[in-house]
Write an enzyme that holds these catalytic residues in place. Structure first.
Site, PDB file in Angstrom:
ATOM      1  N   TRP A 260       0.833  -1.206   0.000  1.00  0.00           N
ATOM      2  CA  TRP A 260       0.000   0.000   0.000  1.00  0.00           C
ATOM      3  C   TRP A 260       0.862   1.247   0.000  1.00  0.00           C
ATOM      4  O   TRP A 260       0.561   2.213  -0.709  1.00  0.00           O
ATOM      5  CB  TRP A 260      -0.986  -0.017   1.170  1.00  0.00           C
TER       6      TRP A 260
ATOM      7  N   ASP B  88      -1.694   6.554   6.614  1.00  0.00           N
ATOM      8  CA  ASP B  88      -2.729   5.647   6.109  1.00  0.00           C
ATOM      9  C   ASP B  88      -2.998   4.632   7.210  1.00  0.00           C
ATOM     10  O   ASP B  88      -2.206   3.735   7.455  1.00  0.00           O
ATOM     11  CB  ASP B  88      -2.230   4.968   4.828  1.00  0.00           C
TER      12      ASP B  88
ATOM     13  N   LYS C 240     -12.130  -2.098   6.861  1.00  0.00           N
ATOM     14  CA  LYS C 240     -11.342  -2.963   7.734  1.00  0.00           C
ATOM     15  C   LYS C 240     -11.823  -2.856   9.183  1.00  0.00           C
ATOM     16  O   LYS C 240     -12.225  -3.825   9.764  1.00  0.00           O
ATOM     17  CB  LYS C 240      -9.857  -2.605   7.655  1.00  0.00           C
TER      18      LYS C 240
HETATM   19  C1  LIG Z   1      -7.104  -1.852   2.166  1.00  0.00           C
HETATM   20  C2  LIG Z   1      -6.050  -0.816   2.224  1.00  0.00           C
HETATM   21  C3  LIG Z   1      -5.944   0.204   1.264  1.00  0.00           C
HETATM   22  C4  LIG Z   1      -6.853   0.276   0.049  1.00  0.00           C
HETATM   23  O1  LIG Z   1      -8.105   0.647   0.378  1.00  0.00           O
HETATM   24  P1  LIG Z   1      -9.227   0.868  -0.750  1.00  0.00           P
HETATM   25  O2  LIG Z   1     -10.363   1.353   0.072  1.00  0.00           O
HETATM   26  O3  LIG Z   1      -9.463  -0.453  -1.412  1.00  0.00           O
HETATM   27  O4  LIG Z   1      -8.723   1.879  -1.697  1.00  0.00           O
HETATM   28  C5  LIG Z   1      -4.968   1.155   1.428  1.00  0.00           C
HETATM   29  N1  LIG Z   1      -4.110   1.114   2.465  1.00  0.00           N
HETATM   30  C6  LIG Z   1      -4.164   0.147   3.384  1.00  0.00           C
HETATM   31  C7  LIG Z   1      -3.193   0.155   4.517  1.00  0.00           C
HETATM   32  C8  LIG Z   1      -5.128  -0.846   3.304  1.00  0.00           C
HETATM   33  O5  LIG Z   1      -5.187  -1.819   4.231  1.00  0.00           O
END
Ligand SMILES: *Cc1c(COP(=O)(O)O)cnc(C)c1O
Length: 360
Positions: free
Chosen positions: A102, A172, A196
């Site tokens: 990511w 993030d 998540k």
């Molecule tokens: C799942 C995830 C993403 C991507 O998220 P989307 O909503 O599918 O764009 C980005 N960063 C992390 C750390 C993630 O776990």
């Protein structure tokens, strides 16, 4: 009888059963209005209260200071990979920690946007088995921000210790927001896709310090944090139902005792699963550095593809599902977000022990 399993999916992921039941009970008639939340106008006062309550809930849980805005947006965390540089990289210079896939995607997007990116630390050469270390001196003091990924969903590493830098830190937190206590004022921007630890896919939450809004003028309307902050996340139709479920999750978390409760529980849950893996003969955790281990995602594997497949099949038969590892590292991955009950972790640990005994 309703059939429920323990779902170890990395996302979209398990939600609290109480929240699902409440949503079901309100499906046809939300608080006497004769409609479901999905059918409500986002301009109605009844919906305005839902989004206001959602914001109040996350503010309370995370103790978000009043000089931060909370935005409910769309486009996932992936769109934030672009919105962050677009809004914050006013001199087109930013530093990134590369701790997994990511982060790699976030870096790629910033570069596409013409940002001069310095990668201050990188764990990719070692297949991200640890969280890469760096010092405050490695970060350029004239960069527009430092971007980190607090929890690496695929590799199962995390780091919540921040360097003492004089530039805004952007994190993030998609896969570990609200899993442990943090100090929001240490950050410039926190963003997280909801699927998540918060609610259904389709909502991304952005927590942003007010002085970081409106730094760059002339941005396309939808990409500008200013648009969304001035309109209370209602410039266009927000993901109304997703925000409603998030509100129910926040209410549920507050009733349980807030983030302190979840942090203590998450530490116990991760310890139960890791103990079973570490003490097995067949399985090895991807992350051996104990201090780098995620509380949310636990990748592990055996040396044999055949054993991995057998494990996944037998686990599923016991109601332990979605344990297959991400395609980039294979093996297994147990995602044990806030909503995963400790009983699920115990059942998984017991199964790992039983399987290990029977097959080694
Ligand atoms: C799942 C995830 C993403 C991507 O998220 P989307 O909503 O599918 O764009 C980005 N960063 C992390 C750390 C993630 O776990």
């Amino acid at each position: 009888m309703t059939h429920r399993v323990y779902n170890f999916s990395a996302g979209p992921a398990v939600l609290p059963e109480e929240v699902l039941k409440k949503a079901a009970s309100e499906m046809l008639d939300y608080e006497g209005c004769g409609m479901s939340v999905m059918e409500l106008s986002h301009r109605s006062s009844i919906y305005q209260k839902i989004i206001d309550d959602a914001e109040a809930g996350i503010r309370k849980l995370m103790e978000i200071p009043s000089n931060y805005k909370v935005l409910f947006l769309q486009g996932g965390a992936s769109l934030q990979f672009l919105m962050v540089p677009a809004n914050l990289a006013k001199t087109k210079k930013a530093d990134y920690v590369n701790s997994g896939e990511w982060s790699g995607k976030a870096i790629k997007e910033a570069k596409k946007y013409g940002v001069d990116v310095k990668v201050v630390a990188d764990s990719n050469p070692d297949n991200n088995t640890y969280f890469p270390k760096y010092k405050a001196e490695d970060v350029r003091s004239d960069a527009d921000y430092l971007h980190i990924t607090s929890n690496n969903t695929i590799y199962g590493t995390k780091n919540m210790v921040l360097p003492k830098v004089n530039i805004p830190i952007v994190s993030d937190m998609s896969s570990n927001i609200m899993s442990e206590k943090i100090n929001v004022s240490d950050y410039g921007v926190i963003y997280a896709g909801a699927q998540k630890n918060i609610g259904p896919a389709g909502v991304v939450i952005v927590i942003i310090r007010e002085d970081l809004i409106g730094l760059v003028s002339g941005l396309p309307t939808m990409l500008d944090y200013k648009t969304h902050s001035e309109k209370g996340s209602m410039f266009n139709t927000p993901p109304t139902y997703g925000v409603y479920i998030a509100k129910l999750v926040f209410d549920h978390m507050i009733a349980n005792g807030g983030i302190e409760y979840y942090e203590a529980l998450n530490r116990k849950k991760a310890a139960i699963v890791y103990e079973a893996i570490d003490n097995s003969k067949l399985f090895k955790a991807h992350v051996q550095n104990k201090e780098d281990r995620s509380l949310m995602n636990i990748p592990f594997f055996s040396q044999s593809e055949e054993i991995n497949a057998k494990f996944l099949k037998e686990a599923a038969a016991e109601g332990l599902v979605t344990l297959k590892g991400h395609r980039s590292i294979g093996g297994m991955r147990a995602s044990i977000y806030n909503a995963m009950p400790i009983e699920g972790c115990q059942k998984l640990a017991d199964f790992i022990k039983k399987f290990d005994k029977a097959n080694s």
